[in-house]
Scaffold this motif. Structure first.
Motif, PDB file in Angstrom:
ATOM      1  N   VAL A   1      59.054  -2.895  15.722  1.00  0.00           N
ATOM      2  CA  VAL A   1      58.108  -1.998  15.061  1.00  0.00           C
ATOM      3  C   VAL A   1      57.992  -0.675  15.792  1.00  0.00           C
ATOM      4  O   VAL A   1      57.672   0.354  15.186  1.00  0.00           O
ATOM      5  CB  VAL A   1      56.724  -2.688  14.957  1.00  0.00           C
ATOM      6  CG1 VAL A   1      55.740  -1.816  14.192  1.00  0.00           C
ATOM      7  CG2 VAL A   1      56.850  -4.042  14.275  1.00  0.00           C
ATOM      8  N   GLU A   2      58.249  -0.678  17.090  1.00  0.00           N
ATOM      9  CA  GLU A   2      58.139   0.568  17.860  1.00  0.00           C
ATOM     10  C   GLU A   2      59.132   1.620  17.390  1.00  0.00           C
ATOM     11  O   GLU A   2      58.892   2.817  17.557  1.00  0.00           O
ATOM     12  CB  GLU A   2      58.350   0.267  19.344  1.00  0.00           C
ATOM     13  CG  GLU A   2      57.286  -0.669  19.936  1.00  0.00           C
ATOM     14  CD  GLU A   2      57.550  -0.967  21.387  1.00  0.00           C
ATOM     15  OE1 GLU A   2      58.621  -0.532  21.884  1.00  0.00           O
ATOM     16  OE2 GLU A   2      56.718  -1.632  22.025  1.00  0.00           O
ATOM     17  N   GLU A   3      60.251   1.193  16.792  1.00  0.00           N
ATOM     18  CA  GLU A   3      61.244   2.147  16.311  1.00  0.00           C
ATOM     19  C   GLU A   3      60.894   2.694  14.926  1.00  0.00           C
ATOM     20  O   GLU A   3      61.481   3.686  14.492  1.00  0.00           O
ATOM     21  CB  GLU A   3      62.617   1.479  16.251  1.00  0.00           C
ATOM     22  CG  GLU A   3      63.122   0.993  17.607  1.00  0.00           C
ATOM     23  CD  GLU A   3      64.470   0.299  17.488  1.00  0.00           C
ATOM     24  OE1 GLU A   3      64.979   0.226  16.347  1.00  0.00           O
ATOM     25  OE2 GLU A   3      65.005  -0.156  18.524  1.00  0.00           O
ATOM     26  N   ASP A   4      59.970   2.040  14.235  1.00  0.00           N
ATOM     27  CA  ASP A   4      59.587   2.466  12.889  1.00  0.00           C
ATOM     28  C   ASP A   4      58.465   3.483  12.944  1.00  0.00           C
ATOM     29  O   ASP A   4      57.812   3.665  13.983  1.00  0.00           O
ATOM     30  CB  ASP A   4      59.151   1.253  12.067  1.00  0.00           C
ATOM     31  CG  ASP A   4      60.290   0.274  11.848  1.00  0.00           C
ATOM     32  OD1 ASP A   4      61.439   0.731  11.773  1.00  0.00           O
ATOM     33  OD2 ASP A   4      60.027  -0.937  11.756  1.00  0.00           O
ATOM     34  N   PRO A   5      58.202   4.182  11.822  1.00  0.00           N
ATOM     35  CA  PRO A   5      57.061   5.099  11.782  1.00  0.00           C
ATOM     36  C   PRO A   5      55.746   4.349  12.024  1.00  0.00           C
ATOM     37  O   PRO A   5      55.650   3.138  11.771  1.00  0.00           O
ATOM     38  CB  PRO A   5      57.126   5.664  10.355  1.00  0.00           C
ATOM     39  CG  PRO A   5      58.535   5.471   9.918  1.00  0.00           C
ATOM     40  CD  PRO A   5      59.001   4.218  10.590  1.00  0.00           C
ATOM     41  N   TRP A   6      54.746   5.093  12.478  1.00  0.00           N
ATOM     42  CA  TRP A   6      53.454   4.470  12.787  1.00  0.00           C
ATOM     43  C   TRP A   6      52.817   3.845  11.551  1.00  0.00           C
ATOM     44  O   TRP A   6      51.992   2.920  11.651  1.00  0.00           O
ATOM     45  CB  TRP A   6      52.517   5.498  13.392  1.00  0.00           C
ATOM     46  CG  TRP A   6      52.153   6.625  12.450  1.00  0.00           C
ATOM     47  CD1 TRP A   6      52.785   7.819  12.326  1.00  0.00           C
ATOM     48  CD2 TRP A   6      51.076   6.632  11.513  1.00  0.00           C
ATOM     49  NE1 TRP A   6      52.189   8.589  11.350  1.00  0.00           N
ATOM     50  CE2 TRP A   6      51.117   7.886  10.839  1.00  0.00           C
ATOM     51  CE3 TRP A   6      50.081   5.736  11.164  1.00  0.00           C
ATOM     52  CZ2 TRP A   6      50.211   8.238   9.854  1.00  0.00           C
ATOM     53  CZ3 TRP A   6      49.171   6.082  10.174  1.00  0.00           C
ATOM     54  CH2 TRP A   6      49.234   7.325   9.537  1.00  0.00           C
ATOM     55  N   THR A   7      53.201   4.336  10.368  1.00  0.00           N
ATOM     56  CA  THR A   7      52.609   3.811   9.133  1.00  0.00           C
ATOM     57  C   THR A   7      52.994   2.345   8.892  1.00  0.00           C
ATOM     58  O   THR A   7      52.234   1.595   8.262  1.00  0.00           O
ATOM     59  CB  THR A   7      53.061   4.656   7.936  1.00  0.00           C
ATOM     60  OG1 THR A   7      54.488   4.834   7.983  1.00  0.00           O
ATOM     61  CG2 THR A   7      52.406   6.020   7.952  1.00  0.00           C
ATOM     62  N   THR A   8      54.154   1.929   9.371  1.00  0.00           N
ATOM     63  CA  THR A   8      54.558   0.527   9.206  1.00  0.00           C
ATOM     64  C   THR A   8      53.613  -0.404   9.940  1.00  0.00           C
ATOM     65  O   THR A   8      53.081  -1.365   9.371  1.00  0.00           O
ATOM     66  CB  THR A   8      55.991   0.319   9.726  1.00  0.00           C
ATOM     67  OG1 THR A   8      56.901   1.128   8.976  1.00  0.00           O
ATOM     68  CG2 THR A   8      56.400  -1.133   9.604  1.00  0.00           C
ATOM     69  N   GLU A   9      53.382  -0.107  11.221  1.00  0.00           N
ATOM     70  CA  GLU A   9      52.476  -0.951  11.997  1.00  0.00           C
ATOM     71  C   GLU A   9      51.054  -0.857  11.475  1.00  0.00           C
ATOM     72  O   GLU A   9      50.299  -1.843  11.477  1.00  0.00           O
ATOM     73  CB  GLU A   9      52.522  -0.544  13.466  1.00  0.00           C
ATOM     74  CG  GLU A   9      51.725  -1.472  14.376  1.00  0.00           C
ATOM     75  CD  GLU A   9      51.915  -1.137  15.847  1.00  0.00           C
ATOM     76  OE1 GLU A   9      51.281  -1.801  16.685  1.00  0.00           O
ATOM     77  OE2 GLU A   9      52.700  -0.211  16.140  1.00  0.00           O
ATOM     78  N   ALA A  10      50.659   0.333  10.999  1.00  0.00           N
ATOM     79  CA  ALA A  10      49.314   0.506  10.458  1.00  0.00           C
ATOM     80  C   ALA A  10      49.110  -0.356   9.214  1.00  0.00           C
ATOM     81  O   ALA A  10      48.069  -1.001   9.048  1.00  0.00           O
ATOM     82  CB  ALA A  10      49.066   1.979  10.127  1.00  0.00           C
TER      83      ALA A  10
END
Length: 219
Positions: free
Chosen positions: A55-64
């Motif tokens: 998830v760290e490689e994805d945009p912050w919106t994914t984790e949000a």
């Protein structure tokens, strides 16, 4: 949901009102059990999704989206459990069916000194409380929003990975994005179609005239 509640809130016969209230209560308890079970499965899926991708490689919106979906699913489980226990305890009390109607109705039923007496009021005078309508729909609503946020986060993650290498078809990211996009469109279309048909059928059942059971009798 509002139509069956209105029926037993405005029933003129106490036995009929108790029978309709019992039917609604049993159906609602089954619904809450199913919502709790499905929300638990959704929670497990969301929690395991953090190990599928970095998830760290994805945009912050994914984790949000995923963390928000996790909170909504857990809240749906908590509310379904809370409402199941509360409704079961209320029904187990003396005159439990009448207490359920007092809980749901906007105005107190005119039951006189005895709680078992028939209700004497005009048709549809007692309406369901808006707060109660919202409360009993909240668990399934939160569960649906949790699914939606999880899918949105998954869309962002997959398409963002494909957008990083738009011309590289060797790593499979573009192919995955295309297949996932087609599957999402197909699933969303079928979901909306089924939802439309279900609600349309409910509306038609309310407006259709009652069937006369004596049509086959000779004049």
């Amino acid at each position: 949901m509002h139509d069956p509640v209105s029926r037993f809130l405005n029933a003129t016969d106490a036995k009929e009102a108790d029978s309709l209230t019992e039917m609604w209560t049993k159906g609602k308890l089954k619904e809450l059990q199913y919502v709790g079970l499905s929300s638990a499965m959704i929670t497990g899926t969301i929690a395991s999704a953090f190990s599928w991708y970095s998830v760290e490689e994805d945009p912050w919106t994914t984790e949000a989206c995923w963390t928000s979906a996790l909170v909504l699913a857990l809240t749906a489980i908590s509310l379904a459990t809370q409402q199941t226990i509360g409704l079961s305890r209320l029904c187990s009390c003396e005159n439990g069916w009448l207490k359920v109607r007092h809980l749901l109705g906007k105005s107190h039923l005119d039951s006189g000194k005895s709680l078992g007496r028939p209700h004497r009021h005009a048709k549809n005078r007692v309406k369901m409380k808006t707060s109660q309508l919202w409360m009993w729909q909240t668990p399934v609503m939160l569960s649906n929003f949790a699914i939606l946020l999880f899918v949105i986060g998954l869309l962002i993650s997959i398409f963002d990975r494909a957008a990083r290498t738009p011309r590289d078809w060797t790593n499979g990211r573009n192919q995955i994005a295309i297949f996932f996009g087609c599957a999402s469109i197909f699933a969303g279309t079928n979901y909306l179609f089924c939802w439309f048909c279900l609600n349309r059928g409910s509306l038609e059942s309310k407006t259709s005239p009652a069937v006369d059971d004596d049509t086959d009798q000779m004049p």
